[in-house]
Design an enzyme around this catalytic site. Structure first.
Site, short mmCIF file in Angstrom:
data_model
loop_
_atom_site.label_atom_id
_atom_site.label_comp_id
_atom_site.label_asym_id
_atom_site.label_seq_id
_atom_site.Cartn_x
_atom_site.Cartn_y
_atom_site.Cartn_z
N TRP A 132 69.12 76.88 110.46
CA TRP A 132 69.39 77.44 111.70
C TRP A 132 69.68 78.79 112.05
O TRP A 132 69.94 79.27 113.06
CB TRP A 132 70.62 76.28 112.16
N GLU A 230 63.97 79.29 98.81
CA GLU A 230 64.64 80.23 99.18
C GLU A 230 66.15 79.71 99.40
O GLU A 230 66.34 79.20 100.60
CB GLU A 230 64.19 81.12 100.42
#
Length: 454
Positions: A132, A230
């Site tokens: 987010w 990642e």
């Protein structure tokens, strides 16, 4: 009873929207649509895909104010930073408009054959699990090279930015991408394993926590599917005695406090040599205390709330545990709901959570180093490996350290940041694989060897 996703404005707690979670039947329909779309999409020429990228850049640009506001409403990012995020997405699209054809060209290899080369074929449907904190940028840096290489994509976005996820899908459709080329999945994490096990999904890309990365890698590995991860970071920011604070102090503050400190590549551990320690601390403290907290929709706001209340609670627990072990609060450390006051901790040691763990919020851990050598040794004491930054006037000496820094990035006199032109990713517990640049475009392709004799 049907499951729902509710989104809230973290700044004031206001309920924004309610979304119905996709049923198992709806998810299966999206999978089938992705597969059928891929069978046509993969045959489109690069020129045709690039034309759609240009349409997409125009769509994003024409909706920049609306999209920026959506980011700020859903996760609390100051509006000027939200606008910068959208502008960076346009920069990314334009980079691949210019370079995609070159990146995907066959590589001719001189062998004994009449002709031999490497071709780059898309894998199929790629699942993206995205966070987010940069709700557009993280998705676009995955989607643009992946789709342009001929794949199709399914997005499982963080639930608190569901509005952003839906807006992204609409942008692709409005730009003329085929239905099914990019789809948003409204599902919870319980459904991810089943999705990954489906034969239609050929690979997965995740940006998120170390814990999530390990789980996804386990599922992908069990199903023999490629994964790109990642993950978290606790980047070191080394301040050497010859650092030009007049020139770079604002950059150093931004490296920690941008996006209210909610960035995997933010400077989290500030390692300062003792000769400049007191001066740095005084000046850094003054800058941090001058940040203006407020409504993220106001342009004079320079720092705002965290994206959710539970994130502030996690940060508070990390800081408290560090204080219990001897860390001292120089400034800040007040919280209210999703707000956490910018905080500076001194007397930080390697045993503390603010040193060992990823802190996702506006807290700077300051460590005094005895020497330059000591500073680099402290910086390397981490299970993460996203990036290291060093501020110094002796660029040549810093450059000699390049091979000794194990991270995915080493920035001299600049904050670690992602750039469409450069590969991005980490080492150690920060994950594996590379996004952006040519490497990002080739992340989900079959590098096929072609050998022809007459």
């Amino acid at each position: 009873m049907k499951k729902e996703i509710k989104t809230y404005n973290p700044y004031n707690g206001e309920h924004l929207r309610t979304y119905e979670i996709d049923s198992k039947k709806a998810l299966n329909k999206k999978l089938q649509l992705a597969e059928s779309t891929f069978n046509n999409w993969k045959h489109l020429s690069i020129a045709q895909r690039i034309e759609l990228l240009q349409n997409l850049a125009n769509e994003v640009d024409s909706n920049i104010d609306e999209l920026s506001e959506l980011i700020s409403l859903e996760m609390g990012k100051p509006i000027l930073e939200s606008k910068s995020e959208i502008e960076k997405c346009i920069l990314l699209i334009n980079f691949y408009i210019i370079n995609a054809d070159q990146f995907l060209q066959d590589d001719l290899i001189d062998t004994e054959a009449h002709e031999s080369f490497i071709s780059y074929d898309p894998l199929g449907c790629i699942l993206a699990i995205m966070p987010w904190n940069y709700p557009f940028w993280q998705v676009f840096r995955f989607a643009i090279p992946t789709l342009t290489a001929g794949n199709v994509a399914l997005l499982k976005h963080a639930s608190n930015v569901t509005g952003c996820a839906i807006a992204i899908e609409k942008l692709f459709l409005d730009a003329g991408f085929p239905i099914g080329c990019f789809q948003t999945l409204l599902t919870d994490h319980d459904g991810i394993e089943e999705l990954l096990e489906d034969d239609i999904i050929k690979a997965v890309s995740l940006t998120g926590s170390e814990k999530a990365g390990k789980k996804i890698a386990e599922i992908a590995g069990k199903n023999l599917k490629p994964s790109l991860l990642e993950l978290g970071g606790n980047n070191a920011c080394i301040i050497l005695k010859d650092a030009d604070l007049d020139k770079y102090l604002d950059t150093i503050v931004k490296a920690r406090m941008q996006n209210s400190g909610q960035s995997c590549i933010a400077a989290k551990r500030f390692i300062v040599v003792e000769e400049i320690y007191d001066e740095f601390l005084d000046r850094f403290k003054a800058k941090v205390e001058n940040l203006k907290y407020g409504n993220p929709l106001k342009e004079d706001t320079t720092i705002s709330c965290l994206a959710r209340k539970d994130l502030a609670k996690i940060l508070k627990d990390q800081i408290k545990a560090s204080i219990d072990l001897g860390a001292e609060v120089l400034t800040g450390n007040k919280s209210n709901g999703a707000y956490y006051q910018p905080t500076i901790l001194t007397n930080v040691s390697s045993k503390m959570p603010v040193f060992k763990e990823e802190t996702f919020g506006p807290v700077a851990a300051i460590i005094k180093a005895k020497s330059e050598e000591d500073a680099y040794e402290i910086a390397s004491n981490s299970k993460y490996g996203l990036g290291t930054m060093v501020f110094t006037s002796n660029y040549d000496a810093a450059a000699k350290r390049i091979s000794n820094v194990e991270d995915g990035a080493f920035f001299i006199n600049e904050m670690v940041k992602s750039d469409p032109r450069l590969p991005f990713g980490g080492t150690k517990n920060s994950g594996y694989g590379r996004e952006l640049s040519k490497e990002g475009m080739l992340a989900f392709v079959n590098k096929k060897t072609i050998y022809i004799n007459k």
